[in-house]
Design an enzyme around this catalytic site. Structure first.
Site, mmCIF file in Angstrom:
data_model
loop_
_atom_site.group_PDB
_atom_site.id
_atom_site.type_symbol
_atom_site.label_atom_id
_atom_site.label_comp_id
_atom_site.label_asym_id
_atom_site.label_seq_id
_atom_site.Cartn_x
_atom_site.Cartn_y
_atom_site.Cartn_z
ATOM 1 N N THR A 1 -23.183 60.790 11.435
ATOM 2 C CA THR A 1 -22.741 62.071 10.911
ATOM 3 C C THR A 1 -21.390 62.416 11.534
ATOM 4 O O THR A 1 -20.763 61.572 12.191
ATOM 5 C CB THR A 1 -23.815 63.154 11.152
ATOM 6 O OG1 THR A 1 -23.419 64.355 10.478
ATOM 7 C CG2 THR A 1 -24.056 63.434 12.621
ATOM 8 N N LYS B 1 -18.269 58.927 10.574
ATOM 9 C CA LYS B 1 -18.451 58.152 9.344
ATOM 10 C C LYS B 1 -17.245 57.281 8.992
ATOM 11 O O LYS B 1 -17.399 56.122 8.596
ATOM 12 C CB LYS B 1 -18.769 59.083 8.181
ATOM 13 C CG LYS B 1 -20.068 59.852 8.333
ATOM 14 C CD LYS B 1 -20.265 60.814 7.165
ATOM 15 C CE LYS B 1 -21.478 61.691 7.370
ATOM 16 N NZ LYS B 1 -21.702 62.602 6.229
ATOM 17 N N ASN C 1 -22.343 56.205 6.355
ATOM 18 C CA ASN C 1 -23.267 57.136 7.004
ATOM 19 C C ASN C 1 -24.593 56.468 7.364
ATOM 20 O O ASN C 1 -25.465 57.096 7.956
ATOM 21 C CB ASN C 1 -23.534 58.358 6.112
ATOM 22 C CG ASN C 1 -24.499 58.058 4.979
ATOM 23 O OD1 ASN C 1 -24.457 56.975 4.392
ATOM 24 N ND2 ASN C 1 -25.355 59.011 4.661
ATOM 25 N N ALA D 1 -12.054 66.998 2.355
ATOM 26 C CA ALA D 1 -11.507 65.642 2.300
ATOM 27 C C ALA D 1 -12.060 64.753 3.406
ATOM 28 O O ALA D 1 -11.484 63.709 3.698
ATOM 29 C CB ALA D 1 -9.973 65.691 2.381
ATOM 30 N N GLY E 1 -15.502 62.638 5.312
ATOM 31 C CA GLY E 1 -16.343 61.542 4.867
ATOM 32 C C GLY E 1 -17.296 61.929 3.762
ATOM 33 O O GLY E 1 -17.475 61.189 2.779
ATOM 34 N N ASN F 1 -7.758 70.802 -0.458
ATOM 35 C CA ASN F 1 -8.101 70.766 0.963
ATOM 36 C C ASN F 1 -7.064 71.557 1.743
ATOM 37 O O ASN F 1 -5.885 71.572 1.392
ATOM 38 C CB ASN F 1 -8.124 69.312 1.465
ATOM 39 C CG ASN F 1 -8.768 69.189 2.831
ATOM 40 O OD1 ASN F 1 -9.904 69.607 3.026
ATOM 41 N ND2 ASN F 1 -8.053 68.622 3.791
ATOM 42 N N ARG F 2 -7.527 72.201 2.814
ATOM 43 C CA ARG F 2 -6.609 73.012 3.616
ATOM 44 C C ARG F 2 -5.543 72.156 4.282
ATOM 45 O O ARG F 2 -4.417 72.606 4.482
ATOM 46 C CB ARG F 2 -7.402 73.798 4.662
ATOM 47 C CG ARG F 2 -8.228 74.929 4.082
ATOM 48 C CD ARG F 2 -9.231 75.452 5.079
ATOM 49 N NE ARG F 2 -10.200 74.420 5.451
ATOM 50 C CZ ARG F 2 -11.193 74.595 6.301
ATOM 51 N NH1 ARG F 2 -11.347 75.767 6.887
ATOM 52 N NH2 ARG F 2 -12.037 73.611 6.568
ATOM 53 N N ILE G 1 -22.672 71.960 0.471
ATOM 54 C CA ILE G 1 -23.453 70.896 1.106
ATOM 55 C C ILE G 1 -24.018 71.302 2.464
ATOM 56 O O ILE G 1 -24.806 70.558 3.044
ATOM 57 C CB ILE G 1 -22.651 69.587 1.229
ATOM 58 C CG1 ILE G 1 -21.549 69.689 2.289
ATOM 59 C CG2 ILE G 1 -22.078 69.173 -0.121
ATOM 60 C CD1 ILE G 1 -20.938 68.343 2.646
#
Length: 269
Positions: free
Chosen positions: A61, A65, A85, A124, A126, A146-147, A209
């Site tokens: 995790t 990854k 993973n 962005a 894994g 993505n930031r 998620i």
């Protein structure tokens, strides 16, 4: 007795031991599953050590990854994603990625078909890479934001997807059928919102998620009447796929889900 483990940093939050130990017990397997804190510089030592000690397999995790790809022999999926993973030891040290299929099956579990859908993927890392890879195979039209633009651009470029700057996120949300948060934003109290939740619409799907708590994003989605999906079933299905890789057996998905939900109930009392 075969030993399995999840490696990461931090690792205290992981529900993988609860889930997999329930699965092993249900299937009558002499096996145990544990969690170990491992930092990136020691990942190679940890994986090689697990192989030397006869471990049955590993999960990886955050933040391991992507680094694992240089340690394992990746299968086609892990190589394409650029992250692993799951590690198996039956035929060498093989790296797999079950995050993408976990996300895909979680969406299907809730009746969401992404074929032809406009999907906004936020993140962005894994997990985001795995989700982008699998949902693209499933026929989704994916836009990545993505930031940190460099990481988002790299993901989009690697997988042949469109990238848009994070500053456009409100406009991107408005035109998306499915919005996926694959970042850690929302995991902690006080995390800023990714975008103004009031722009969400009832016909949209919002998939976060994160599984350890109900996030502000999911609360915003429910207030809007949108379909709100947390990360529990992604956790279960990615774990189930790993279980099958390690054991060759049909995974007891219902048992794994029940174990995770019971553990979450205890954590959130």
């Amino acid at each position: 007795m075969k030993v399995y483990a999840v490696l990461g940093d931090p690792i205290e939050h992981s529900l993988s031991p609860v889930m997999h130990n329930a699965a092993f017990q249900a299937m009558g397997l002499q096996a145990s599953y544990h969690a170990f804190r491992v930092k990136i510089p020691r990942l190679r030592d940890a994986i090689l050590g697990a192989d030397a000690m006869g471990f049955g397999g590993l999960n990886l995790t955050i933040p391991l990854k992507e680094s694992a790809i240089s340690v394992v022999e990746p299968d086609e999926t892990a190589e394409a994603i650029g992250a692993a993973n799951t590690v198996s030891f039956q035929r060498g040290i093989r790296g797999h990625n079950t995050d993408g299929i976990g996300a895909s099956l979680a969406l299907r579990h809730y009746g969401v078909n992404v074929r032809g859908a406009d999907v906004l993927l936020i993140g962005a890392g894994g997990a985001a890479r795995a989700i982008a890879y699998q949902l693209s195979k499933d026929g989704a039209e994916i836009v990545v934001t993505n930031r940190t633009p460099e990481r988002g651009l790299a993901l989009a470029s690697d997988l042949g997807l469109e990238f848009r700057p994070f500053g456009e996120i409100d406009d991107l949300v408005r035109v998306s059928d499915v919005v996926i948060n694959a970042t850690s934003v929302g995991m902690r109290d006080g995390d800023p919102r990714l975008f103004d939740g009031s722009i969400l619409k009832a016909e949209q799907v919002v998939f976060d998620i994160i599984y350890s708590r109900e996030t502000e994003l999911l609360r915003d989605a429910r207030r809007a009447g949108a379909k709100a999906i947390d990360g529990v079933m992604m956790l279960v299905y990615q774990g189930a796929a790993a279980f099958r890789i390690w054991t060759g057996l049909d995974e007891p998905v219902d048992v794994m889900e029940a174990a995770v939900r019971a553990a979450l109930g205890r954590l959130n009392l």
